[in-house]
Design an enzyme around this catalytic site. Structure first.
Site, mmCIF file in Angstrom:
data_model
loop_
_atom_site.group_PDB
_atom_site.id
_atom_site.type_symbol
_atom_site.label_atom_id
_atom_site.label_comp_id
_atom_site.label_asym_id
_atom_site.label_seq_id
_atom_site.Cartn_x
_atom_site.Cartn_y
_atom_site.Cartn_z
ATOM 1 N N ASN A 1 1.197 12.427 -7.872
ATOM 2 C CA ASN A 1 0.375 11.573 -7.011
ATOM 3 C C ASN A 1 -1.065 12.124 -7.000
ATOM 4 O OD1 ASN A 1 -1.002 10.793 -4.572
ATOM 5 N ND2 ASN A 1 0.920 9.954 -3.838
ATOM 6 N N ASP B 1 -3.681 10.794 -5.271
ATOM 7 C CA ASP B 1 -4.470 10.299 -4.120
ATOM 8 C C ASP B 1 -5.503 11.322 -3.647
ATOM 9 O OD1 ASP B 1 -2.746 8.158 -4.110
ATOM 10 O OD2 ASP B 1 -1.790 8.645 -2.202
ATOM 11 N N HIS B 2 -5.102 12.611 -3.662
ATOM 12 C CA HIS B 2 -6.006 13.624 -3.095
ATOM 13 C C HIS B 2 -7.274 13.800 -3.910
ATOM 14 C CE1 HIS B 2 -3.413 14.401 0.079
ATOM 15 N NE2 HIS B 2 -2.913 15.572 -0.249
ATOM 16 N N ARG C 1 -17.522 12.400 -0.131
ATOM 17 C CA ARG C 1 -18.951 12.227 -0.404
ATOM 18 C C ARG C 1 -19.341 10.769 -0.651
ATOM 19 N NH1 ARG C 1 -22.369 16.696 -1.780
ATOM 20 N NH2 ARG C 1 -21.832 18.174 -0.165
ATOM 21 N N HIS D 1 -1.260 5.644 -3.976
ATOM 22 C CA HIS D 1 -0.930 4.868 -2.780
ATOM 23 C C HIS D 1 -2.179 4.094 -2.374
ATOM 24 C CE1 HIS D 1 0.685 5.019 1.673
ATOM 25 N NE2 HIS D 1 0.345 3.796 1.301
ATOM 26 N N ARG E 1 -3.801 2.178 0.250
ATOM 27 C CA ARG E 1 -3.612 1.945 1.690
ATOM 28 C C ARG E 1 -4.466 0.773 2.135
ATOM 29 N NH1 ARG E 1 -1.165 6.810 4.134
ATOM 30 N NH2 ARG E 1 -1.411 5.715 6.083
ATOM 31 N N ARG F 1 -8.582 4.317 2.272
ATOM 32 C CA ARG F 1 -9.210 5.594 2.648
ATOM 33 C C ARG F 1 -9.353 6.554 1.459
ATOM 34 N NH1 ARG F 1 -4.469 8.418 6.194
ATOM 35 N NH2 ARG F 1 -4.684 6.513 7.386
ATOM 36 N N HIS F 2 -8.509 6.390 0.432
ATOM 37 C CA HIS F 2 -8.701 7.242 -0.758
ATOM 38 C C HIS F 2 -8.692 6.385 -2.031
ATOM 39 C CE1 HIS F 2 -4.352 7.151 -0.362
ATOM 40 N NE2 HIS F 2 -4.290 8.127 0.525
ATOM 41 N N GLU G 1 2.376 2.896 -4.750
ATOM 42 C CA GLU G 1 2.951 2.908 -3.405
ATOM 43 C C GLU G 1 2.142 1.958 -2.540
ATOM 44 O OE1 GLU G 1 2.820 6.824 -1.767
ATOM 45 O OE2 GLU G 1 4.090 7.664 -3.319
ATOM 46 N N THR H 1 -0.792 11.142 6.617
ATOM 47 C CA THR H 1 -0.068 10.815 5.383
ATOM 48 C C THR H 1 1.182 10.066 5.822
ATOM 49 O OG1 THR H 1 1.006 11.726 3.413
ATOM 50 C CG2 THR H 1 1.115 13.073 5.391
ATOM 51 N N THR H 2 1.952 9.552 4.862
ATOM 52 C CA THR H 2 3.161 8.804 5.221
ATOM 53 C C THR H 2 4.080 9.723 6.031
ATOM 54 O OG1 THR H 2 2.899 7.830 3.038
ATOM 55 C CG2 THR H 2 4.919 7.292 4.225
ATOM 56 N N GLU I 1 13.500 6.195 -2.864
ATOM 57 C CA GLU I 1 12.864 7.506 -2.906
ATOM 58 C C GLU I 1 13.224 8.202 -1.602
ATOM 59 O OE1 GLU I 1 8.676 7.866 -3.928
ATOM 60 O OE2 GLU I 1 8.570 9.727 -2.767
ATOM 61 N N HIS J 1 7.733 13.993 -1.001
ATOM 62 C CA HIS J 1 6.956 14.259 0.212
ATOM 63 C C HIS J 1 7.094 15.700 0.634
ATOM 64 C CE1 HIS J 1 4.539 13.593 3.687
ATOM 65 N NE2 HIS J 1 4.214 12.431 3.169
ATOM 66 N N GLY J 2 5.980 16.390 0.556
ATOM 67 C CA GLY J 2 5.927 17.775 1.015
ATOM 68 C C GLY J 2 6.457 18.795 0.023
ATOM 69 N N GLY K 1 2.421 15.284 -4.813
ATOM 70 C CA GLY K 1 0.972 15.179 -4.799
ATOM 71 C C GLY K 1 0.283 16.411 -4.272
ATOM 72 N N HIS K 2 0.382 16.630 -2.961
ATOM 73 C CA HIS K 2 -0.455 17.615 -2.281
ATOM 74 C C HIS K 2 -0.389 19.010 -2.906
ATOM 75 C CE1 HIS K 2 -2.716 19.311 1.082
ATOM 76 N NE2 HIS K 2 -1.921 20.341 0.929
#
Ligand code: PXP
Length: 239
Positions: free
Chosen positions: A7, A9-10, A18, A43, A45, A49-50, A70, A100-101, A151, A191-192, A213-214
């Site tokens: 993922n 997204d980040h 910026r 994802h 949204r 936002r991203h 997503e 986050t979700t 998932e 997730h996580g 992702g993260h």
């Protein structure tokens, strides 16, 4: 061996800090594929936002493995997905105020709207996954509404501080993965998940793919994206 979908997204979150055009999640998508990932996840949204619409459109053109989109099960997002035709749509719950979700889609509550979205997407030959908590009833609902994949939300397991909570959460993941597999659903999980928590999945052969992702993007800031992806793939190979 289970696959890895990354993922990105980040990367877009950093760009939006910026409000300029770097770093570009589309470039990140190419790098994660070159490093061996089996798919690129974004994802989109409601509040953008991203990830932006433009990112998804460009990724659709450039991703060579699998583009996983997503989205919430809203008419705006289903219409967008029908235009883009990703390789997989994962339906997720979405709250404006969340960072986050926060959990899986509750199919007891949202069954009709999710079922309609699944049908519309499948009519256009887009397979659909539903992000659910590791709960046997949720898996059964996902099967009844004809999802292609589920998932499994792994966040509770990954965030548990105490060993007892961690073991209980993991047992739920195992039981959910086994039931889903028995029902012939594809089984993704995410997730996580990080470079330590992934090791718990050794031997759980029912999982087709991890969505992460993260932890990968966080490591990439320090060691580079190529290396961060390759290190996660090496751990998944050991499972
Ligand atoms: N799967 C789903 C459905 C998600 O919403 C997210 C977060 O965007 C992930 C996986 C990846 O979670 P993480 O960024 O914690 O690895």
């Amino acid at each position: 061996m289970p696959g890895l979908a990354v993922n990105v997204d980040h990367v877009a979150t950093l760009r939006e800090a910026r409000k300029i055009n770097i770093p570009d999640p589309v470039t990140a998508g190419a790098i994660v594929e070159l490093a061996g990932a089996d798919g690129v996840v974004v994802h989109l949204r409601e509040d953008r936002r991203h990830i932006r619409d433009r990112d998804v459109r460009l990724l659709r053109e450039t991703v060579k493995t699998k583009l996983i989109l997503e989205v919430a099960a809203t008419s705006e997002m289903v219409t967008f997905a029908l235009e883009i035709k990703p390789d997989l749509v994962t339906l997720v719950p979405e709250k404006r105020e969340e960072l986050t979700t926060e959990g899986g889609l509750d199919l007891h509550v949202h069954r009709d709207v999710v079922s309609d979205a699944v049908q519309e997407l499948q009519k256009a030959e887009i397979p659909v996954s539903i992000f659910v908590d590791p709960d046997l009833d949720q898996i059964k609902h996902a099967h009844k509404i004809n999802a292609n994949f589920i998932e499994i939300h792994t966040g509770t397991f990954c965030e548990a501080d105490r060993q007892k909570d961690r073991s209980e959460a993991f047992e739920k993941i195992v039981n959910s993965a086994k039931l889903a597999h028995k029902l012939k659903l594809g089984v993704n999980a995410g997730h996580g998940l990080g470079y330590q928590t992934i090791k718990a999945f050794k031997g759980l052969s029912e999982i087709d793919e991890f969505s992460i992702g993260h932890s990968i993007i966080a490591r990439a800031v320090l060691v580079g994206l190529d290396r961060a992806v390759r290190e996660m793939i090496a751990l998944i190979k050991e499972l």
